[in-house]
Design an enzyme around this catalytic site. Structure first.
Site, mmCIF file in Angstrom:
data_model
loop_
_atom_site.group_PDB
_atom_site.id
_atom_site.type_symbol
_atom_site.label_atom_id
_atom_site.label_comp_id
_atom_site.label_asym_id
_atom_site.label_seq_id
_atom_site.Cartn_x
_atom_site.Cartn_y
_atom_site.Cartn_z
ATOM 1 N N TYR A 73 0.842 -1.216 0.000
ATOM 2 C CA TYR A 73 0.000 0.000 0.000
ATOM 3 C C TYR A 73 0.868 1.254 0.000
ATOM 4 O O TYR A 73 0.575 2.219 -0.686
ATOM 5 C CB TYR A 73 -0.919 0.014 1.235
ATOM 6 C CG TYR A 73 -1.891 1.175 1.210
ATOM 7 C CD1 TYR A 73 -3.124 1.053 0.590
ATOM 8 C CD2 TYR A 73 -1.558 2.401 1.789
ATOM 9 C CE1 TYR A 73 -4.005 2.121 0.533
ATOM 10 C CE2 TYR A 73 -2.434 3.476 1.745
ATOM 11 C CZ TYR A 73 -3.659 3.332 1.114
ATOM 12 O OH TYR A 73 -4.521 4.389 1.061
ATOM 13 N N PHE A 126 -5.607 21.050 -23.841
ATOM 14 C CA PHE A 126 -6.416 19.924 -24.294
ATOM 15 C C PHE A 126 -7.712 19.893 -23.474
ATOM 16 O O PHE A 126 -7.842 20.580 -22.481
ATOM 17 C CB PHE A 126 -5.654 18.591 -24.227
ATOM 18 C CG PHE A 126 -6.386 17.508 -24.982
ATOM 19 C CD1 PHE A 126 -6.618 17.653 -26.344
ATOM 20 C CD2 PHE A 126 -6.916 16.405 -24.345
ATOM 21 C CE1 PHE A 126 -7.342 16.696 -27.044
ATOM 22 C CE2 PHE A 126 -7.634 15.437 -25.034
ATOM 23 C CZ PHE A 126 -7.850 15.588 -26.384
ATOM 24 N N ASP A 127 -8.679 19.077 -23.907
ATOM 25 C CA ASP A 127 -10.037 19.182 -23.322
ATOM 26 C C ASP A 127 -10.078 18.961 -21.812
ATOM 27 O O ASP A 127 -10.670 19.751 -21.083
ATOM 28 C CB ASP A 127 -11.038 18.256 -24.053
ATOM 29 C CG ASP A 127 -10.683 16.766 -23.980
ATOM 30 O OD1 ASP A 127 -9.592 16.436 -23.500
ATOM 31 O OD2 ASP A 127 -11.519 15.940 -24.415
ATOM 32 N N ASP A 217 2.745 19.897 -20.160
ATOM 33 C CA ASP A 217 1.778 18.814 -20.330
ATOM 34 C C ASP A 217 2.471 17.844 -21.280
ATOM 35 O O ASP A 217 2.471 18.018 -22.489
ATOM 36 C CB ASP A 217 0.471 19.363 -20.909
ATOM 37 C CG ASP A 217 -0.543 18.257 -21.165
ATOM 38 O OD1 ASP A 217 -0.152 17.075 -21.183
ATOM 39 O OD2 ASP A 217 -1.721 18.576 -21.369
ATOM 40 N N ALA A 219 2.217 14.599 -22.223
ATOM 41 C CA ALA A 219 1.641 13.329 -22.704
ATOM 42 C C ALA A 219 2.458 12.771 -23.871
ATOM 43 O O ALA A 219 2.701 11.581 -23.967
ATOM 44 C CB ALA A 219 0.184 13.534 -23.109
ATOM 45 N N LYS A 260 0.124 7.701 -23.079
ATOM 46 C CA LYS A 260 0.608 8.002 -24.433
ATOM 47 C C LYS A 260 2.085 7.582 -24.516
ATOM 48 O O LYS A 260 2.382 6.410 -24.680
ATOM 49 C CB LYS A 260 0.410 9.487 -24.755
ATOM 50 C CG LYS A 260 -1.035 9.891 -25.054
ATOM 51 C CD LYS A 260 -1.836 10.207 -23.845
ATOM 52 C CE LYS A 260 -3.160 10.856 -24.141
ATOM 53 N NZ LYS A 260 -3.986 10.983 -22.943
ATOM 54 N N HIS A 452 -18.566 16.256 -25.571
ATOM 55 C CA HIS A 452 -18.317 15.364 -26.702
ATOM 56 C C HIS A 452 -18.327 13.890 -26.294
ATOM 57 O O HIS A 452 -18.571 13.019 -27.114
ATOM 58 C CB HIS A 452 -17.001 15.714 -27.386
ATOM 59 C CG HIS A 452 -15.832 15.859 -26.444
ATOM 60 N ND1 HIS A 452 -15.791 16.833 -25.483
ATOM 61 C CD2 HIS A 452 -14.701 15.136 -26.303
ATOM 62 C CE1 HIS A 452 -14.671 16.722 -24.800
ATOM 63 N NE2 HIS A 452 -13.982 15.690 -25.265
HETATM 64 N N1 PM9 Z 1 -5.810 12.851 -24.340
HETATM 65 C C1 PM9 Z 1 -6.623 11.914 -26.350
HETATM 66 O O1 PM9 Z 1 -7.327 11.088 -26.933
HETATM 67 C C2 PM9 Z 1 -7.559 11.092 -24.174
HETATM 68 C C3 PM9 Z 1 -8.849 11.738 -23.837
HETATM 69 S S1 PM9 Z 1 -9.882 12.216 -25.125
HETATM 70 C C4 PM9 Z 1 -10.337 10.752 -25.909
HETATM 71 O O2 PM9 Z 1 -5.886 12.710 -26.959
HETATM 72 C C5 PM9 Z 1 -3.132 15.882 -23.171
HETATM 73 C C6 PM9 Z 1 -2.279 16.646 -24.116
HETATM 74 C C7 PM9 Z 1 -3.928 14.851 -23.610
HETATM 75 C C8 PM9 Z 1 -4.752 14.146 -22.676
HETATM 76 C C9 PM9 Z 1 -5.610 13.117 -23.074
HETATM 77 C C10 PM9 Z 1 -4.681 14.522 -21.309
HETATM 78 C C11 PM9 Z 1 -5.481 13.797 -20.278
HETATM 79 C C12 PM9 Z 1 -3.876 15.555 -20.935
HETATM 80 N N2 PM9 Z 1 -3.121 16.221 -21.866
HETATM 81 O O3 PM9 Z 1 -6.699 10.918 -20.732
HETATM 82 O O4 PM9 Z 1 -6.593 11.713 -18.416
HETATM 83 O O5 PM9 Z 1 -3.909 14.534 -24.906
HETATM 84 O O6 PM9 Z 1 -4.804 10.261 -19.253
HETATM 85 O O7 PM9 Z 1 -4.946 12.556 -20.049
HETATM 86 C C13 PM9 Z 1 -6.641 11.981 -24.915
HETATM 87 P P1 PM9 Z 1 -5.819 11.278 -19.582
#
Ligand code: PM9
Length: 464
Positions: A73, A126-127, A217, A219, A260, A452
């Site tokens: 844990y 991003f969203d 950010d 990713a 990613k 969306h």
């Molecule tokens: N990105 C993508 O498909 C997954 C969600 S929408 C289908 O591009 C950035 C630059 C991203 C992102 C997610 C996140 C959030 C943060 N920054 O999905 O929560 O492209 O792991 O990350 C998606 P998580």
């Protein structure tokens, strides 16, 4: 295979069969999904290009590493292993795992919003990042260079910040009202477009001048590093990890959806350069939302897989094939006249649907129309990145109009072959040749947050 594109640098040792459906079945399946591809079952999808997030294939080394996951844990061996990998890449002192990128956003972003009326500035949020900025009571402002919106313009770093605009925003809003500057690398919403090292450095200089924290950010930080190596003078001979380290040197905080470039199916990272006070605040918040700070929503075996995946994600041969495969699809579409964001980005081909279906206005979501049409045509699932995703203004509740109406064909890592890309290209080209038949969409149900994902629609005037 044309040498212009490198073949898969791996052998495929395990396969997942995929189902094919008829057009008639797909018409029913899409109708039942409320014409929202997010609501389709993945088994009803032939080639799934919805996202590259958590959809990649793990290597034998990652699967092997999972066997030694320590499921304690608190203070597990797997945590300390991952911490040392993250420290090695970022050069930062503090690290905390979280379950995915939005977990990192939820824990970190509110910490810097110290009063009402604050802003985050990004090249493009991003969203989920935008949603967490707004949930934290701040507002999200974007300031990417104008070149980003000219899809035909051959600019090597379309994800760059507009530096003049950045300073103008800081001065007009007041530096004390800027919670942070978020460098999204690569810039997902604008086509997986990279940000140059020169631009990251300049953003950091501006941030230092006004004493504003900078956040990466990250990713797709490794794909960004690969583009820097390919396109930026002075980086040709550097290793990807050295480039990644330099990227990190221009930020104070590194947030990552590890789904990613971490090459795992679930996981996220918060890393902080040297601000112990901020780290301690995050440690307090992470417990109720994600879990104890040494697991933060991840289990030991997933931390093991991420430790290996982060290093594999920085491998140059892997990154060459990855970006080649995406470019292969993009080149085919471009050669057939399909409007795409060019140069082709790191993780996806972005089709510009304003030009694809100019007869459909933004409020009838042209990119959703094209996305649904390619599912109906060939069972391929893509995703809308346009006015539907952008949502409504949080203050006026008016529909925002996106500069670009994009359909993203997102390529999962190490999953599909060049032949799959041929099938995708054929389907998109076929729909393009019949584009005048496309219909706009209207809401049946509009979800209040991140609409969306769960809204439902109907085609205006029916499908035919
Ligand atoms: N990105 C993508 O498909 C997954 C969600 S929408 C289908 O591009 C950035 C630059 C991203 C992102 C997610 C996140 C959030 C943060 N920054 O999905 O929560 O492209 O792991 O990350 C998606 P998580």
């Amino acid at each position: 295979m044309d040498k212009k594109y490198s073949a898969e640098p791996y052998r495929i040792k395990m396969v997942e069969p995929i189902k094919e459906t008829s057009r008639q079945e797909r018409e029913m399946l899409l109708k039942n999904a409320g014409y929202n591809p997010f609501s389709l079952k993945s088994e009803d999808v032939y080639i799934d290009l919805l996202t590259d997030s958590g959809t990649g294939a793990m290597s034998q080394e990652q699967w092997g590493a999972m066997m030694v996951g320590d499921e304690a844990y608190a203070g597990s061996r797997s945590f300390f292993k991952l911490e040392s990998v993250v420290r090695n890449i970022t050069g930062y002192q503090y690290f905390m795992p979280v379950h995915q990128g939005r977990g990192a956003e939820q824990v970190l972003l509110p910490q810097l919003v110290t009063k009402k009326g604050m802003y985050y500035i990004s090249n493009i949020h991003f969203d989920t990042t935008r949603a967490h900025v707004e949930l934290a009571g701040a507002r999200a402002l974007d300031c990417v260079i104008e070149a980003c919106f000219d899809i035909d313009l051959d600019h090597p770093f379309k994800g760059n910040f507009d530096l003049d605009q950045l300073e103008r925003i800081i001065n007009s809003k007041g530096k004390e009202n800027i919670a942070g500057i978020i460098m999204t690398i690569t810039n997902n919403s604008a086509g997986g477009q990279p940000v140059s090292m020169e631009n990251l450095r300049a953003v950091k200089q501006i941030a230092n001048k006004y004493q504003i924290p900078t956040i990466i950010d990250g990713a797709r930080y490794a794909e960004n590093a690969f583009f820097i190596k390919q396109r930026e003078k002075g980086y040709e001979d550097k290793t990807i990890i050295d480039i990644a380290r330099e990227e990190c040197s221009y930020a104070d905080i590194f947030l990552m959806s590890a789904k990613k470039d971490g090459l795992v199916n679930m996981g996220g990272i918060i890393a902080i350069k040297d601000n112990e006070e901020l780290f301690n605040k995050c440690k307090v918040t992470v417990i109720p939302y994600e879990g104890f700070p040494t697991y933060g929503g991840m289990n030991g075996r997933d931390m093991e897989a991420l430790s290996v995946g982060l290093m594999e994600g920085l491998d140059e041969r892997y990154l060459r094939h990855r970006t080649d495969q995406v470019r292969y699809l993009g080149d085919k579409l471009k050669a057939a006249g399909v409007p795409i964001q060019y140069p082709i980005g790191g993780h996806a081909v972005f089709v510009e649907c304003k030009r694809f279906a100019p007869h459909i206005p933004s409020y009838q979501f042209p990119a959703l129309s094209v996305t649904n049409a390619i599912y109906l045509e060939a069972g391929i699932r893509a995703v809308e990145i346009g006015s539907l995703l952008l949502g409504r203004d949080p203050d006026t509740h008016e529909n925002k109009v996106s500069e670009m109406e994009l359909m993203r064909l997102t390529i999962p890592r190490r999953v599909y072959t060049y032949k799959h890309m041929d099938v995708v290209a054929d389907a998109v080209i076929h729909v393009y040749q019949h584009r005048h038949e496309l219909k706009g969409y209207e809401f049946v149900y509009e979800s209040p947050i991140l609409r969306h994902f769960t809204s439902t629609f109907k085609p205006i005037g029916g499908l035919k």
